[in-house]
Scaffold this active site. Structure first.
Site, PDB file in Angstrom:
ATOM      1  N   HIS A 156       0.822  -1.226   0.000  1.00 33.67           N
ATOM      2  CA  HIS A 156       0.000   0.000   0.000  1.00 33.67           C
ATOM      3  C   HIS A 156       0.845   1.260   0.000  1.00 33.67           C
ATOM      4  CE1 HIS A 156      -4.037  -1.796   0.707  1.00 33.67           C
ATOM      5  NE2 HIS A 156      -3.286  -2.820   1.061  1.00 33.67           N
ATOM      6  N   ASP A 364       3.434   9.461  -0.944  1.00 33.49           N
ATOM      7  CA  ASP A 364       2.264   8.681  -0.536  1.00 33.49           C
ATOM      8  C   ASP A 364       2.080   7.541  -1.523  1.00 33.49           C
ATOM      9  OD1 ASP A 364      -0.014   8.119   0.990  1.00 33.49           O
ATOM     10  OD2 ASP A 364      -0.666  10.204   0.981  1.00 33.49           O
TER      11      ASP A 364
HETATM   12  P1  ADQ Z   1      -3.158   6.128   4.600  1.00 35.65           P
HETATM   13  O1  ADQ Z   1      -1.752   6.607   4.766  1.00 35.65           O
HETATM   14  O2  ADQ Z   1      -3.940   5.967   5.842  1.00 35.65           O
HETATM   15  O3  ADQ Z   1      -3.217   4.759   3.778  1.00 35.65           O
HETATM   16  P2  ADQ Z   1      -5.056   7.489   2.668  1.00 35.65           P
HETATM   17  O4  ADQ Z   1      -4.957   6.782   1.383  1.00 35.65           O
HETATM   18  O5  ADQ Z   1      -5.191   8.976   2.510  1.00 35.65           O
HETATM   19  O6  ADQ Z   1      -3.834   7.280   3.642  1.00 35.65           O
HETATM   20  O7  ADQ Z   1      -6.340   6.954   3.412  1.00 35.65           O
HETATM   21  C1  ADQ Z   1      -6.779   7.506   4.611  1.00 35.65           C
HETATM   22  C2  ADQ Z   1      -8.263   7.187   4.825  1.00 35.65           C
HETATM   23  O8  ADQ Z   1      -8.602   7.575   6.162  1.00 35.65           O
HETATM   24  C3  ADQ Z   1      -9.172   7.944   3.887  1.00 35.65           C
HETATM   25  O9  ADQ Z   1     -10.225   7.122   3.500  1.00 35.65           O
HETATM   26  C4  ADQ Z   1      -9.654   9.116   4.742  1.00 35.65           C
HETATM   27  O10 ADQ Z   1     -10.939   9.607   4.415  1.00 35.65           O
HETATM   28  C5  ADQ Z   1      -9.656   8.511   6.133  1.00 35.65           C
HETATM   29  N1  ADQ Z   1      -9.412   9.577   7.136  1.00 35.65           N
HETATM   30  C6  ADQ Z   1      -8.408  10.451   7.161  1.00 35.65           C
HETATM   31  N2  ADQ Z   1      -8.554  11.334   8.187  1.00 35.65           N
HETATM   32  C7  ADQ Z   1      -9.688  10.986   8.820  1.00 35.65           C
HETATM   33  C8  ADQ Z   1     -10.399  11.507   9.958  1.00 35.65           C
HETATM   34  N3  ADQ Z   1     -10.006  12.590  10.636  1.00 35.65           N
HETATM   35  N4  ADQ Z   1     -11.521  10.879  10.316  1.00 35.65           N
HETATM   36  C9  ADQ Z   1     -11.971   9.796   9.630  1.00 35.65           C
HETATM   37  N5  ADQ Z   1     -11.355   9.283   8.558  1.00 35.65           N
HETATM   38  C10 ADQ Z   1     -10.226   9.852   8.152  1.00 35.65           C
HETATM   39  C11 ADQ Z   1      -2.268   3.842   3.178  1.00 35.65           C
HETATM   40  C12 ADQ Z   1      -1.233   4.480   2.266  1.00 35.65           C
HETATM   41  C13 ADQ Z   1      -1.898   5.307   1.188  1.00 35.65           C
HETATM   42  C14 ADQ Z   1      -2.877   4.416   0.406  1.00 35.65           C
HETATM   43  C15 ADQ Z   1      -3.805   3.668   1.353  1.00 35.65           C
HETATM   44  C16 ADQ Z   1      -4.645   2.621   0.607  1.00 35.65           C
HETATM   45  O11 ADQ Z   1      -0.328   5.291   3.040  1.00 35.65           O
HETATM   46  O12 ADQ Z   1      -0.947   5.866   0.300  1.00 35.65           O
HETATM   47  O13 ADQ Z   1      -3.647   5.233  -0.452  1.00 35.65           O
HETATM   48  O14 ADQ Z   1      -3.075   2.979   2.351  1.00 35.65           O
HETATM   49  O15 ADQ Z   1      -3.842   1.753  -0.132  1.00 35.65           O
END
Ligand code: ADQ
Length: 462
Positions: A156, A364
């Site tokens: 990921h 990311d």
């Molecule tokens: P993350 O680093 O966690 O994931 P991301 O892809 O942005 O990053 O996903 C975060 C998720 O958490 C999103 O669905 C977002 O809406 C939710 N979220 C963020 N802040 C929040 C809050 N305050 N309250 C509730 N929900 C919140 C890892 C990798 C990424 C990759 C994903 C999936 O680091 O690059 O995209 O896995 O593979």
């Protein structure tokens, strides 16, 4: 249909899967269809010396198989090697990598222990899908126990260029263990190329045909499978009656006419201090935005046991306080910084109610927030996405305003462009973006990966 076995560091709570979002839902759907098993850590830490067995619970057709970590496992495998070495180094932050030989041993030990627990559950036709950097050696440990079933791996997070990967301790062992998988999936073509280059340039491997790579005596499939979101579900969440009310409240309570929104876990990879500095530059360089624009940054805490995370929290609180102190007025607070998790419905409403989505990670794997922001928009009056070129999502979302997240003035200029963009251009960009977000949604990701895994069979040469 073969059973699906998903292995990941943490197992999601299936009853809250809709709350926790796209990935948990997508995997839960696939598991439902294939009377699957989700295997991993239950999030609990027990005293050293205790080694409780697997806890099996049935949720309709899906079985959860979870186990706790001991304190030592948590320190060495989870905090130590996974989050103090692999996470920073794979995000190109060698400066934050904390190398400790004990943590490597712990990482191996937990993967071995996981493999032993998982092997006991397997049936001959199972398809096994392993997720993320915590479990890279899991397939090699399963193979050592005689497991012959197909096993796929999806990373990921980014895979770094060879020069950075070479600085990761035991990197050749990690690469070798990856070749126990039948499919190795990355988020983007950049990650796939980085891995391929390392294999060809540093361990004498070769690409025998497109997407088939041979090294360490095995041939395997190496490909990009960009992850996506459930577009319709997110759009619907942004368009409920409650969402309408929340958007109205957001606009009524603030004298600003435009809103910029950022939502990220509070992680040093997400570029949060630079993002606030760029917002400050917007107010300095384009003073017409004072009292007219508000920036809301939502950054819930994560991994608070890792030292680098408390430093960033302090820095952010200092920066948002300084901007508000310098520019704010009795009737205008420029930055609203919220250090809490929020309901996904509220996030969807905030995305829809904000003219600009600001997503500027320094690195990311993909970044699902960028896709969620696009999915929440109204087609007839969409907002503008300002996106880091170092997010995996930038490979697909070229019609966003792409920026260098390290360059505060460039991001400030992009914000100014987004805030003043005419409706025609906003619509054109949105149409191109939503098409791409729909094409590569989470269902497509899951199905493409599993189709590849079903048809792949790594041939063993040695
Ligand atoms: P993350 O680093 O966690 O994931 P991301 O892809 O942005 O990053 O996903 C975060 C998720 O958490 C999103 O669905 C977002 O809406 C939710 N979220 C963020 N802040 C929040 C809050 N305050 N309250 C509730 N929900 C919140 C890892 C990798 C990424 C990759 C994903 C999936 O680091 O690059 O995209 O896995 O593979």
């Amino acid at each position: 249909m073969s059973r699906l076995i998903v292995a990941s560091n943490r197992v999601a709570d299936l009853d809250k899967a809709v709350q926790s979002g796209g990935l948990a839902v997508a995997l839960a759907d696939a598991l439902h269809e294939r009377r699957g098993v989700w295997f991993g850590w239950d999030g609990k830490v027990v005293s050293d010396g205790l080694q409780p067995g697997l806890n099996l619970t049935q949720h309709g057709p899906v079985r959860l198989a979870t186990l706790p970590l001991t304190q030592r496992d948590y320190d060495e495998y989870y905090l130590g090697f996974s989050n103090n070495v692999l996470w920073p180094c794979f995000h190109y932050r060698l400066d934050l990598g904390r190398i400790d030989p004990k943590s490597i041993d712990g990482y191996r030990r937990v993967n071995q222990h996981f493999a032993q627990s998982l092997a006991a559950l397997l049936e001959p036709d199972d398809l096994i899908w392993v997720h993320d950097y915590h479990l890279i050696p899991l397939a090699a440990e399963l193979r050592a126990l005689g497991v012959k079933q197909r096993i796929g791996f999806f990373l990921h997070i980014p895979f770094p260029p060879p020069d950075i990967f070479l600085a990761v301790p035991e990197q050749e062992w990690l690469a070798r263990t990856l070749f126990s998988y039948d499919v190795i999936g990355f988020q983007t073509s950049v990650d796939t190329n980085n891995f391929r280059r390392y294999i060809i340039e540093h361990v004498g491997g070769e690409e025998i045909s497109e997407g088939r790579v041979r090294a360490f005596g095995r041939t395997t499939t190496v490909k990009a499978f960009p992850i996506g979101i459930d577009v319709e579900a997110f759009y619907n969440m942004a368009h409920t009656e409650t969402a309408e009310e929340q958007i109205m409240r957001l606009h009524r309570r603030s004298m600003a006419s435009s809103h910029i929104v950022g939502v990220d876990r509070l992680d040093y990879t997400k570029g949060l201090p630079d993002r606030l500095k760029a917002f400050r530059r917007l107010l300095e360089l384009y003073p017409e935005n004072r009292k007219a624009v508000t920036m809301m940054q939502i950054a819930p805490p994560t991994r608070e046991d890792v030292a680098a995370y408390s430093d960033i929290r302090e820095e952010l609180e200092g920066l948002s306080g300084a901007i508000n102190g310098e520019f704010g007025d009795f009737d205008w607070t420029p930055v609203r910084y919220i250090h809490r998790a929020m309901q996904r419905e509220t996030l969807a409403a905030l995305f829809r109610g904000s003219q600009v989505g600001l997503v500027t990670p320094l690195r990311d794997g993909m970044n699902l927030v960028a896709k969620e922001y696009v999915a929440a928009q109204d087609a007839d009056n969409p907002g503008v996405l300002v996106l880091s070129r170092f997010a995996g999502a930038a490979e697909e979302l070229a019609e966003a305003i792409l920026v260098n997240p390290y360059d505060n003035d460039e991001v400030a200029l992009a914000l100014q462009k987004a805030l003043t963009m005419r409706l025609k251009e906003r619509r054109e960009r949105y149409e191109a973006l939503i098409t791409r977000v729909r094409e590569h949604d989470v269902k497509n990701w899951q199905e493409t990966f599993l189709t590849e895994l079903r048809s792949a069979g790594a041939e063993i040469i040695e």
